[in-house]
Design an enzyme around this catalytic site. Sequence first.
Site, PDB file in Angstrom:
ATOM      1  N   GLY A 136       0.811  -1.202   0.000  1.00  0.00           N
ATOM      2  CA  GLY A 136       0.000   0.000   0.000  1.00  0.00           C
ATOM      3  C   GLY A 136       0.847   1.255   0.000  1.00  0.00           C
ATOM      4  O   GLY A 136       1.977   1.265   0.484  1.00  0.00           O
ATOM      5  N   SER A 137       0.309   2.335  -0.566  1.00  0.00           N
ATOM      6  CA  SER A 137       0.990   3.623  -0.501  1.00  0.00           C
ATOM      7  C   SER A 137       0.825   4.189   0.916  1.00  0.00           C
ATOM      8  O   SER A 137       0.066   3.672   1.724  1.00  0.00           O
ATOM      9  CB  SER A 137       0.400   4.574  -1.533  1.00  0.00           C
ATOM     10  OG  SER A 137       0.621   4.082  -2.841  1.00  0.00           O
ATOM     11  N   ASP A 177      -1.461  -8.211   1.070  1.00  0.00           N
ATOM     12  CA  ASP A 177      -0.217  -8.264   0.306  1.00  0.00           C
ATOM     13  C   ASP A 177       0.198  -9.709   0.032  1.00  0.00           C
ATOM     14  O   ASP A 177       0.596 -10.051  -1.083  1.00  0.00           O
ATOM     15  CB  ASP A 177       0.894  -7.543   1.069  1.00  0.00           C
ATOM     16  CG  ASP A 177       0.661  -6.048   1.159  1.00  0.00           C
ATOM     17  OD1 ASP A 177       0.913  -5.480   2.235  1.00  0.00           O
ATOM     18  OD2 ASP A 177       0.215  -5.449   0.165  1.00  0.00           O
ATOM     19  N   HIS A 186      -0.415   0.826   9.890  1.00  0.00           N
ATOM     20  CA  HIS A 186      -1.711   1.220   9.331  1.00  0.00           C
ATOM     21  C   HIS A 186      -2.673   1.621  10.446  1.00  0.00           C
ATOM     22  O   HIS A 186      -3.874   1.461  10.313  1.00  0.00           O
ATOM     23  CB  HIS A 186      -2.339   0.065   8.538  1.00  0.00           C
ATOM     24  CG  HIS A 186      -1.407  -0.621   7.606  1.00  0.00           C
ATOM     25  ND1 HIS A 186      -0.731  -1.775   7.945  1.00  0.00           N
ATOM     26  CD2 HIS A 186      -1.029  -0.325   6.335  1.00  0.00           C
ATOM     27  CE1 HIS A 186       0.017  -2.158   6.919  1.00  0.00           C
ATOM     28  NE2 HIS A 186      -0.148  -1.294   5.938  1.00  0.00           N
ATOM     29  N   ASP A 235     -14.719  -5.232   8.850  1.00  0.00           N
ATOM     30  CA  ASP A 235     -14.705  -3.844   8.388  1.00  0.00           C
ATOM     31  C   ASP A 235     -15.876  -3.521   7.471  1.00  0.00           C
ATOM     32  O   ASP A 235     -15.917  -2.443   6.878  1.00  0.00           O
ATOM     33  CB  ASP A 235     -13.382  -3.517   7.692  1.00  0.00           C
ATOM     34  CG  ASP A 235     -13.067  -4.485   6.559  1.00  0.00           C
ATOM     35  OD1 ASP A 235     -13.946  -5.292   6.208  1.00  0.00           O
ATOM     36  OD2 ASP A 235     -11.943  -4.435   6.032  1.00  0.00           O
ATOM     37  N   ASP A 252     -17.003  -4.703   4.529  1.00  0.00           N
ATOM     38  CA  ASP A 252     -16.964  -4.693   3.067  1.00  0.00           C
ATOM     39  C   ASP A 252     -17.138  -6.066   2.421  1.00  0.00           C
ATOM     40  O   ASP A 252     -17.162  -6.185   1.196  1.00  0.00           O
ATOM     41  CB  ASP A 252     -15.657  -4.075   2.577  1.00  0.00           C
ATOM     42  CG  ASP A 252     -14.431  -4.921   2.931  1.00  0.00           C
ATOM     43  OD1 ASP A 252     -14.569  -5.872   3.733  1.00  0.00           O
ATOM     44  OD2 ASP A 252     -13.344  -4.603   2.427  1.00  0.00           O
ATOM     45  N   SER A 311     -10.993 -11.095   0.521  1.00  0.00           N
ATOM     46  CA  SER A 311     -11.882 -12.108  -0.041  1.00  0.00           C
ATOM     47  C   SER A 311     -11.626 -12.298  -1.525  1.00  0.00           C
ATOM     48  O   SER A 311     -11.585 -13.431  -2.023  1.00  0.00           O
ATOM     49  CB  SER A 311     -13.349 -11.718   0.175  1.00  0.00           C
ATOM     50  OG  SER A 311     -13.676 -11.737   1.540  1.00  0.00           O
ATOM     51  N   ASP A 341     -19.115 -16.345  10.810  1.00  0.00           N
ATOM     52  CA  ASP A 341     -18.119 -15.646  10.015  1.00  0.00           C
ATOM     53  C   ASP A 341     -18.764 -15.185   8.710  1.00  0.00           C
ATOM     54  O   ASP A 341     -19.388 -15.989   8.000  1.00  0.00           O
ATOM     55  CB  ASP A 341     -16.935 -16.563   9.697  1.00  0.00           C
ATOM     56  CG  ASP A 341     -15.947 -15.882   8.784  1.00  0.00           C
ATOM     57  OD1 ASP A 341     -15.263 -14.957   9.235  1.00  0.00           O
ATOM     58  OD2 ASP A 341     -15.891 -16.262   7.599  1.00  0.00           O
ATOM     59  N   GLY A 368     -17.566 -14.294   5.732  1.00  0.00           N
ATOM     60  CA  GLY A 368     -17.073 -14.945   4.518  1.00  0.00           C
ATOM     61  C   GLY A 368     -17.568 -16.365   4.378  1.00  0.00           C
ATOM     62  O   GLY A 368     -17.934 -16.817   3.280  1.00  0.00           O
TER      63      GLY A 368
END
Length: 597
Positions: free
Chosen positions: A56-57, A113, A227, A417, A419, A465, A577, A579
């Site tokens: 990540g930047s 990553d 982060h 989170d 999403d 995911s 969960d 997912g």
Amino acid sequence: MQTKHFFTDPTHLVNSALHSLTLTNPSLAFDRPNKIIYRRPETNVEPKVSIISGGGSGHEPAFAGFVGKGILTASVAGTIFASPSAEQVRRAVMERVETSKGVLVITMNYTGDVLNFGMAAEKAKAAGIDTEFFAIADDVGVGRAKGGKVGRRGIGGGIFVLKIVGALADAGASLDDVHRIAQLTTDNIVSLGSSLEHVHVPGRKVPDPNSDEVVPHDEIEVGMGIHNEPGSHRVKATLEELIQTMLRQLLDLNDKDRAYVKYSESDKFALLINNLGGVSTLELSGITAEVHLQLERDYKISPLRTIQGTFLTSLNGMGFSVSLLRLADTGLGPGKSLLELIDAPSEAVGWAAPVHTSTWENQSDATFESKRVSVTEEVPSNLNADPTVLKKVLASGLQRMIDAESLVTRFDTIVGDGDCGIGLKRGAEAILSFLNDPSTPLTNDLVSTVNKIISIVENTMDGTSGAIYAIFLNAFAHGLRAQSPPSESQPATVQIWARALQHSLKALAKYTPAQPGDRTLVDALEPFVKTLAESGDVQAAAKAAEEGTEATKHMRPGLGRAVYVGGEEEWLGKIPDPGAYGLSEFLTGLAEAVARL
């Protein structure tokens, strides 16, 4: 927390920052669409192992700032604090670097990553490129007990690893030696950061000053991640007391939770003091002096190298990290010790090494032109599936996954989170649109169809995911192709599907340590694959996935963001969960369609 920025558009900021590297080092080129910084091709130079990193930047100069002679060959950037996609990394490996001597894909140990860079490494291997993957893990802020299967995070000490493997590759070492030394170096590093405050990402709303997003004025967070992840604890301390605490976590051999590096009085060390972005050079210099003083006084350690600077940041983080590298024997002989590799010259601006005059004088406009790379889907297989049946079965599962979005999102808002549901829905809708598009009719070739679906998943599903599904499906395509008969066509039986799924599950385990019981989608996936292989019954397999998902309600998280979220007393026994639930809904939809055939 500093919330004022010169840039309000983070996308423009990242692209501008990457472009600037080609202005300060003429040996570099920029692939803007894929956010790749890479070294321009050189003439009359023997090919060497290529080193590709990234992430990540927001961690500048890492990682693009370390591209240059003597360190990295290329770097791939994501948006701020987000991993680049596997497709970006694949393009770096297969289109922007020399590959004849092999490629080391190396990143920090963060789930996104590892999955995205790992998937790209697998694609490179499948294309015949000699590729190794490695994840750097050096942080002791989260110990063994809390880190669990995730392991140590990658922070400032990882820059030592990049410098060492880059110098070794530049010296002409083999890919095997470069990969081995990456592991050796990481095994001998401990790092820990501390910060006065969380950081604010440009373009995001300003946090409530009374929330947990803000560290109280008189406290310091020990072990904060790069982060904004929480550390081990907060303290009220002077600098001297803070350094004492940090060095204990780094060097106390009796601390079973954090004693990652064993050492004796005869061992030598290199020390790296890293600015997280917002500490003045004056204060950082004072911190270096205090760390050095206490190392000599309390641990009888006199570092052979003390390196201070800004190497791996958290935007403008008001903190620093301390990294200690035990200078273990590489076994490679003169000129290739860890210390000599640290000292080796480089032309990467992030290492603060000057660019040689000859580089400026011999500027070139040469680039690696985009190449068309053959992909697996272009090679037909002899494994067949009725496209009408396949469409009905997939559509049933996809629609059920789409319908479950709101519930998955609610679950993920509580334990993650938020999403997961949107990501699954976006991918399912894209695949469903492809299946219903008359301009792209399905053929009998099962592997070709799976590869087209893989492309959709890779381009529409992001985050953890998306990477997991893409890795699994890529391995699934390979598992199917391996069973394709050499000449005459053959229909794909349940046994063939089951064997391919077993192959995928095994491949996925290379990039995530998740096992049943860790409260992840594997709790639904593994029972489905196992039951299908044993019984050949899709309905029974889907039922096993449903039962595995239900069991996650009572599991404490072993992996994923839920490990750090907390508040388990509010949802344990109630929330599955997310997912696993989304996947189970898809598998149930498949089974329902199969039953109607």
